[in-house]
Enzyme design. Structure first.
Site, PDB file in Angstrom:
ATOM      1  N   SER A   8     -17.343  53.827  -5.596  1.00 47.46           N
ATOM      2  CA  SER A   8     -16.327  52.828  -5.959  1.00 47.46           C
ATOM      3  C   SER A   8     -16.969  51.680  -6.724  1.00 47.46           C
ATOM      4  CB  SER A   8     -15.657  52.283  -4.700  1.00 47.46           C
ATOM      5  OG  SER A   8     -14.950  51.113  -5.018  1.00 47.46           O
ATOM      6  N   HIS A  33     -14.927  56.174  -8.588  1.00 46.18           N
ATOM      7  CA  HIS A  33     -13.677  55.714  -7.967  1.00 46.18           C
ATOM      8  C   HIS A  33     -13.365  54.325  -8.520  1.00 46.18           C
ATOM      9  CE1 HIS A  33     -10.730  55.626  -4.627  1.00 46.18           C
ATOM     10  NE2 HIS A  33     -11.050  54.340  -4.508  1.00 46.18           N
ATOM     11  N   ASP A  35     -10.911  51.206  -8.540  1.00 47.41           N
ATOM     12  CA  ASP A  35      -9.887  50.538  -7.729  1.00 47.41           C
ATOM     13  C   ASP A  35      -9.098  49.559  -8.575  1.00 47.41           C
ATOM     14  OD1 ASP A  35     -10.241  51.538  -4.986  1.00 47.41           O
ATOM     15  OD2 ASP A  35     -12.273  50.753  -5.215  1.00 47.41           O
ATOM     16  N   MET A  37      -6.117  46.871  -8.674  1.00 45.20           N
ATOM     17  CA  MET A  37      -5.342  45.993  -7.770  1.00 45.20           C
ATOM     18  C   MET A  37      -4.602  44.948  -8.595  1.00 45.20           C
ATOM     19  SD  MET A  37      -8.147  45.323  -4.812  1.00 45.20           S
ATOM     20  CE  MET A  37      -9.251  46.635  -4.222  1.00 45.20           C
ATOM     21  N   HIS A  66      -7.586  54.773  -8.340  1.00 40.08           N
ATOM     22  CA  HIS A  66      -6.824  54.463  -7.124  1.00 40.08           C
ATOM     23  C   HIS A  66      -5.947  53.252  -7.418  1.00 40.08           C
ATOM     24  CE1 HIS A  66      -7.231  52.919  -2.648  1.00 40.08           C
ATOM     25  NE2 HIS A  66      -5.989  53.239  -2.976  1.00 40.08           N
ATOM     26  N   MET A  68      -3.622  50.486  -6.547  1.00 36.59           N
ATOM     27  CA  MET A  68      -3.084  49.645  -5.470  1.00 36.59           C
ATOM     28  C   MET A  68      -2.212  48.597  -6.132  1.00 36.59           C
ATOM     29  SD  MET A  68      -6.594  49.445  -3.278  1.00 36.59           S
ATOM     30  CE  MET A  68      -7.553  49.980  -4.687  1.00 36.59           C
ATOM     31  N   MET A 137      -6.712  55.997   3.604  1.00 38.39           N
ATOM     32  CA  MET A 137      -7.405  54.702   3.625  1.00 38.39           C
ATOM     33  C   MET A 137      -7.949  54.446   5.028  1.00 38.39           C
ATOM     34  SD  MET A 137      -7.278  53.309   0.618  1.00 38.39           S
ATOM     35  CE  MET A 137      -8.098  51.797   1.137  1.00 38.39           C
ATOM     36  N   ASP A 171     -11.388  56.540   2.131  1.00 36.71           N
ATOM     37  CA  ASP A 171     -11.760  55.341   1.374  1.00 36.71           C
ATOM     38  C   ASP A 171     -11.829  54.131   2.288  1.00 36.71           C
ATOM     39  OD1 ASP A 171     -12.128  53.401  -0.526  1.00 36.71           O
ATOM     40  OD2 ASP A 171     -10.200  53.681  -1.530  1.00 36.71           O
ATOM     41  N   GLY A 193     -18.439  52.500  -1.686  1.00 33.45           N
ATOM     42  CA  GLY A 193     -18.582  51.334  -2.556  1.00 33.45           C
ATOM     43  C   GLY A 193     -19.810  50.540  -2.191  1.00 33.45           C
TER      44      GLY A 193
HETATM   45  C1  DX5 Z   1     -10.561  49.020  -0.920  1.00 30.24           C
HETATM   46  C2  DX5 Z   1     -10.899  50.035  -1.977  1.00 30.24           C
HETATM   47  C3  DX5 Z   1     -12.137  50.782  -1.742  1.00 30.24           C
HETATM   48  C4  DX5 Z   1     -13.400  49.975  -1.596  1.00 30.24           C
HETATM   49  C5  DX5 Z   1     -14.291  50.701  -0.660  1.00 30.24           C
HETATM   50  O1  DX5 Z   1      -9.248  48.600  -1.122  1.00 30.24           O
HETATM   51  O2  DX5 Z   1      -9.853  50.971  -2.153  1.00 30.24           O
HETATM   52  O3  DX5 Z   1     -12.301  51.811  -2.697  1.00 30.24           O
HETATM   53  O4  DX5 Z   1     -14.080  49.751  -2.792  1.00 30.24           O
HETATM   54  O5  DX5 Z   1     -15.418  49.922  -0.479  1.00 30.24           O
HETATM   55  P1  DX5 Z   1     -16.421  50.184   0.736  1.00 30.24           P
HETATM   56  O6  DX5 Z   1     -17.006  51.537   0.543  1.00 30.24           O
HETATM   57  O7  DX5 Z   1     -17.403  49.077   0.564  1.00 30.24           O
HETATM   58  O8  DX5 Z   1     -15.614  50.059   1.994  1.00 30.24           O
HETATM   59 ZN    ZN Z   2     -10.234  52.782  -3.392  1.00 29.18          ZN
END
Ligand code: DX5
Ligand code: ZN
Length: 213
Positions: A8, A33, A35, A37, A66, A68, A137, A171, A193
């Protein structure tokens, strides 16, 4: 099932995203990955299609986007055109999940669906046959570096039992020291991540996550 690491970029240095993407590709992470947002669906804002488009020429990894964001159907075409390979939407983010899945497929991309920790896993069942991947999640979406919520592994167990051949991604909060439990639950695609990007040896982290003793 084949194990895949999806690094991520949320925990990468955003001033050097291309180098970060190339680095994790070289270390064996098959998926990048990404993210997305919007500050509405989750309380954080990250990046849009233009960043995905800029990154695309720099690495060959599967771009695992992904979303969000609220009303994801509005942005599916833009992310697909920017170079996404898999586009995952939240069931909680739209009233027309099937319509959004169809839109992703109409662009020739793989579709994923996902649920927040508090949404029961049964909510995904009606859509499983229509998608290529289900993401569970294991933290509240919005930020990297949180701790894995153990109850989410039970959701994965239920899903794996019902769908033995499904690609199940997890995730949030996955680290080398809890990955055995994660695999035992049945997940085969692992988002990582902070475990990767906050380590001084990302290659070793990815290798340890892929090859368990
Ligand atoms: C959170 C994201 C994840 C995040 C995971 O909303 O969707 O993809 O980057 O990060 P780690 O692996 O640090 O939990
Ligand atoms: Zn994610």
């Amino acid at each position: 099932m084949k194990k895949i690491i999806a690094s991520s970029v949320l925990s990468a240095d955003f001033a050097h995203l291309a180098e970060a993407a190339q680095m994790v590709e070289k270390c064996g992470a098959e998926y990048l990955h990404i993210d997305v947002m919007d500050g509405h669906f989750v309380p954080n804002i990250t990046l849009g299609p233009v960043v995905v488009q800029c990154l695309r020429p720099f690495c060959k990894s599967v771009f695992d986007v992904h979303l969000m964001i609220e009303n994801p159907e509005k942005y599916i075409d833009a992310f697909a055109d920017a170079g996404a390979d898999i586009i995952t939407i939240h069931l909680e983010s739209t009233d027309d999940v099937k319509g959004a899945i169809d839109k992703i497929h109409a662009k020739g991309k793989k579709a994923g669906i996902t649920v927040k920790p508090k949404t029961p896993v049964e909510a995904v069942f009606p859509y499983v046959d229509a998608v290529e991947m289900v993401l569970i999640m294991s933290v509240e979406p919005g930020f990297g570096g949180q701790s894995l919520i153990p109850e989410c592994l039970d959701k994965i167990r239920v899903l794996r039992e019902k769908y033995p051949n499904l690609d199940i991604e997890i995730d949030g909060g996955v680290k080398v020291d809890n990955i055995d439990k994660v695999y035992e639950s049945g997940a085969n695609i692992i988002v990582a991540g902070s475990a990767v990007f906050c380590s001084n040896n990302p290659a070793k982290v990815i290798e340890s996550m892929l090859n368990r003793p």
